[in-house]
Design a protein around this motif. Structure first.
Motif, PDB file in Angstrom:
ATOM      1  N   ILE A 120       6.419  11.171 -10.218  1.00 36.94           N
ATOM      2  CA  ILE A 120       7.421  10.207 -10.680  1.00 36.94           C
ATOM      3  C   ILE A 120       8.274  10.870 -11.744  1.00 36.94           C
ATOM      4  O   ILE A 120       7.746  11.453 -12.702  1.00 36.94           O
ATOM      5  CB  ILE A 120       6.749   8.941 -11.244  1.00 36.94           C
ATOM      6  N   CYS A 121       9.593  10.772 -11.602  1.00 41.10           N
ATOM      7  CA  CYS A 121      10.500  11.314 -12.608  1.00 41.10           C
ATOM      8  C   CYS A 121      10.371  10.482 -13.881  1.00 41.10           C
ATOM      9  O   CYS A 121      10.472   9.255 -13.848  1.00 41.10           O
ATOM     10  CB  CYS A 121      11.937  11.285 -12.105  1.00 41.10           C
ATOM     11  N   GLN A 122      10.188  11.150 -15.010  1.00 40.86           N
ATOM     12  CA  GLN A 122      10.003  10.446 -16.279  1.00 40.86           C
ATOM     13  C   GLN A 122      11.289   9.811 -16.800  1.00 40.86           C
ATOM     14  O   GLN A 122      11.227   8.937 -17.661  1.00 40.86           O
ATOM     15  CB  GLN A 122       9.405  11.379 -17.334  1.00 40.86           C
ATOM     16  N   TYR A 123      12.445  10.195 -16.266  1.00 40.46           N
ATOM     17  CA  TYR A 123      13.709   9.597 -16.712  1.00 40.46           C
ATOM     18  C   TYR A 123      14.098   8.368 -15.895  1.00 40.46           C
ATOM     19  O   TYR A 123      14.481   7.353 -16.442  1.00 40.46           O
ATOM     20  CB  TYR A 123      14.846  10.619 -16.661  1.00 40.46           C
ATOM     21  N   CYS A 124      14.045   8.491 -14.565  1.00 45.78           N
ATOM     22  CA  CYS A 124      14.576   7.418 -13.718  1.00 45.78           C
ATOM     23  C   CYS A 124      13.501   6.676 -12.929  1.00 45.78           C
ATOM     24  O   CYS A 124      13.805   5.746 -12.193  1.00 45.78           O
ATOM     25  CB  CYS A 124      15.636   7.972 -12.767  1.00 45.78           C
ATOM     26  N   SER A 125      12.263   7.106 -13.055  1.00 43.12           N
ATOM     27  CA  SER A 125      11.117   6.476 -12.388  1.00 43.12           C
ATOM     28  C   SER A 125      11.169   6.561 -10.865  1.00 43.12           C
ATOM     29  O   SER A 125      10.510   5.792 -10.175  1.00 43.12           O
ATOM     30  CB  SER A 125      10.964   5.016 -12.824  1.00 43.12           C
ATOM     31  N   THR A 126      11.936   7.492 -10.330  1.00 41.35           N
ATOM     32  CA  THR A 126      11.952   7.705  -8.884  1.00 41.35           C
ATOM     33  C   THR A 126      10.628   8.328  -8.458  1.00 41.35           C
ATOM     34  O   THR A 126      10.168   9.288  -9.079  1.00 41.35           O
ATOM     35  CB  THR A 126      13.112   8.634  -8.472  1.00 41.35           C
ATOM     36  N   LEU A 127      10.040   7.791  -7.402  1.00 41.35           N
ATOM     37  CA  LEU A 127       8.831   8.365  -6.827  1.00 41.35           C
ATOM     38  C   LEU A 127       9.234   9.349  -5.744  1.00 41.35           C
ATOM     39  O   LEU A 127       9.908   8.983  -4.775  1.00 41.35           O
ATOM     40  CB  LEU A 127       7.935   7.266  -6.232  1.00 41.35           C
ATOM     41  N   TYR A 128       8.855  10.605  -5.936  1.00 44.78           N
ATOM     42  CA  TYR A 128       9.077  11.643  -4.936  1.00 44.78           C
ATOM     43  C   TYR A 128       7.744  11.917  -4.262  1.00 44.78           C
ATOM     44  O   TYR A 128       6.732  12.128  -4.923  1.00 44.78           O
ATOM     45  CB  TYR A 128       9.603  12.927  -5.583  1.00 44.78           C
ATOM     46  N   ARG A 129       7.759  11.923  -2.924  1.00 46.96           N
ATOM     47  CA  ARG A 129       6.539  12.158  -2.161  1.00 46.96           C
ATOM     48  C   ARG A 129       6.756  13.362  -1.233  1.00 46.96           C
ATOM     49  O   ARG A 129       7.721  13.392  -0.464  1.00 46.96           O
ATOM     50  CB  ARG A 129       6.185  10.916  -1.358  1.00 46.96           C
ATOM     51  N   TYR A 130       5.874  14.342  -1.333  1.00 50.35           N
ATOM     52  CA  TYR A 130       5.955  15.543  -0.490  1.00 50.35           C
ATOM     53  C   TYR A 130       5.588  15.201   0.949  1.00 50.35           C
ATOM     54  O   TYR A 130       4.630  14.477   1.209  1.00 50.35           O
ATOM     55  CB  TYR A 130       5.013  16.625  -1.011  1.00 50.35           C
ATOM     56  N   ARG A 131       6.382  15.745   1.869  1.00 55.85           N
ATOM     57  CA  ARG A 131       6.104  15.595   3.305  1.00 55.85           C
ATOM     58  C   ARG A 131       6.208  16.964   3.953  1.00 55.85           C
ATOM     59  O   ARG A 131       7.295  17.559   3.990  1.00 55.85           O
ATOM     60  CB  ARG A 131       7.096  14.614   3.929  1.00 55.85           C
ATOM     61  N   GLY A 132       5.086  17.470   4.435  1.00 58.66           N
ATOM     62  CA  GLY A 132       5.019  18.818   4.980  1.00 58.66           C
ATOM     63  C   GLY A 132       5.864  19.075   6.207  1.00 58.66           C
ATOM     64  O   GLY A 132       6.153  20.220   6.532  1.00 58.66           O
ATOM     65  N   GLY A 167      19.034   4.061  -5.456  1.00 60.39           N
ATOM     66  CA  GLY A 167      17.946   3.293  -6.051  1.00 60.39           C
ATOM     67  C   GLY A 167      16.776   3.063  -5.107  1.00 60.39           C
ATOM     68  O   GLY A 167      16.167   2.000  -5.114  1.00 60.39           O
ATOM     69  N   LEU A 168      16.459   4.063  -4.315  1.00 61.05           N
ATOM     70  CA  LEU A 168      15.372   3.943  -3.345  1.00 61.05           C
ATOM     71  C   LEU A 168      14.009   3.906  -4.040  1.00 61.05           C
ATOM     72  O   LEU A 168      13.834   4.469  -5.108  1.00 61.05           O
ATOM     73  CB  LEU A 168      15.416   5.127  -2.376  1.00 61.05           C
ATOM     74  N   ARG A 169      13.050   3.257  -3.405  1.00 60.21           N
ATOM     75  CA  ARG A 169      11.698   3.171  -3.956  1.00 60.21           C
ATOM     76  C   ARG A 169      10.984   4.517  -3.870  1.00 60.21           C
ATOM     77  O   ARG A 169      10.297   4.924  -4.798  1.00 60.21           O
ATOM     78  CB  ARG A 169      10.912   2.104  -3.201  1.00 60.21           C
ATOM     79  N   VAL A 170      11.147   5.220  -2.728  1.00 62.05           N
ATOM     80  CA  VAL A 170      10.494   6.508  -2.502  1.00 62.05           C
ATOM     81  C   VAL A 170      11.480   7.456  -1.824  1.00 62.05           C
ATOM     82  O   VAL A 170      12.217   7.046  -0.931  1.00 62.05           O
ATOM     83  CB  VAL A 170       9.255   6.361  -1.578  1.00 62.05           C
ATOM     84  N   ILE A 171      11.465   8.715  -2.256  1.00 60.41           N
ATOM     85  CA  ILE A 171      12.224   9.762  -1.580  1.00 60.41           C
ATOM     86  C   ILE A 171      11.216  10.812  -1.120  1.00 60.41           C
ATOM     87  O   ILE A 171      10.430  11.319  -1.922  1.00 60.41           O
ATOM     88  CB  ILE A 171      13.276  10.401  -2.511  1.00 60.41           C
ATOM     89  N   HIS A 172      11.225  11.108   0.165  1.00 61.62           N
ATOM     90  CA  HIS A 172      10.334  12.124   0.722  1.00 61.62           C
ATOM     91  C   HIS A 172      11.047  13.469   0.647  1.00 61.62           C
ATOM     92  O   HIS A 172      12.228  13.559   1.003  1.00 61.62           O
ATOM     93  CB  HIS A 172       9.979  11.789   2.176  1.00 61.62           C
TER      94      HIS A 172
END
Length: 85
Positions: free
Chosen positions: A50-62, A14-19
């Motif tokens: 943001i995933c439309q099912y679980c609202s997880t925010l995924y953020r790209y990190r190069g 249940g993390l706020r952001v996943i990189h």
């Protein structure tokens, strides 16, 4: 079993952001059997989605390798699950 060409990530904790190190991937929500439909997400020119099912925010990190995540525990590998059964 063929390797996946598209990485799969989950948010069991249940993390706020996943990189992530990939801009195209699958989100599965929580770990099976509590996963949601596995959906393909494509950031395109953006750096987050943001995933439309679980609202997880995924953020790209190069600085992350393709197919990896921070935290690393968010990478889902069904081969490990199948081996444990």
């Amino acid at each position: 079993m063929a390797d996946k060409a598209v990485p799969h990530f989950h948010n069991q904790d249940g993390l706020r952001v996943i990189h992530v190190g990939s801009k195209e991937f699958m989100c599965i929500g929580a770990l099976p059997p509590f996963d949601h439909p596995h959906v393909f997400l494509d950031m395109g020119a953006d750096d987050e989605i943001i995933c439309q099912y679980c609202s997880t925010l995924y953020r790209y990190r190069g600085d992350l390798k393709a197919g990896t995540a921070d935290p690393a525990s968010c990478v889902w590998d069904d081969r490990a699950r199948l081996a444990a059964e």
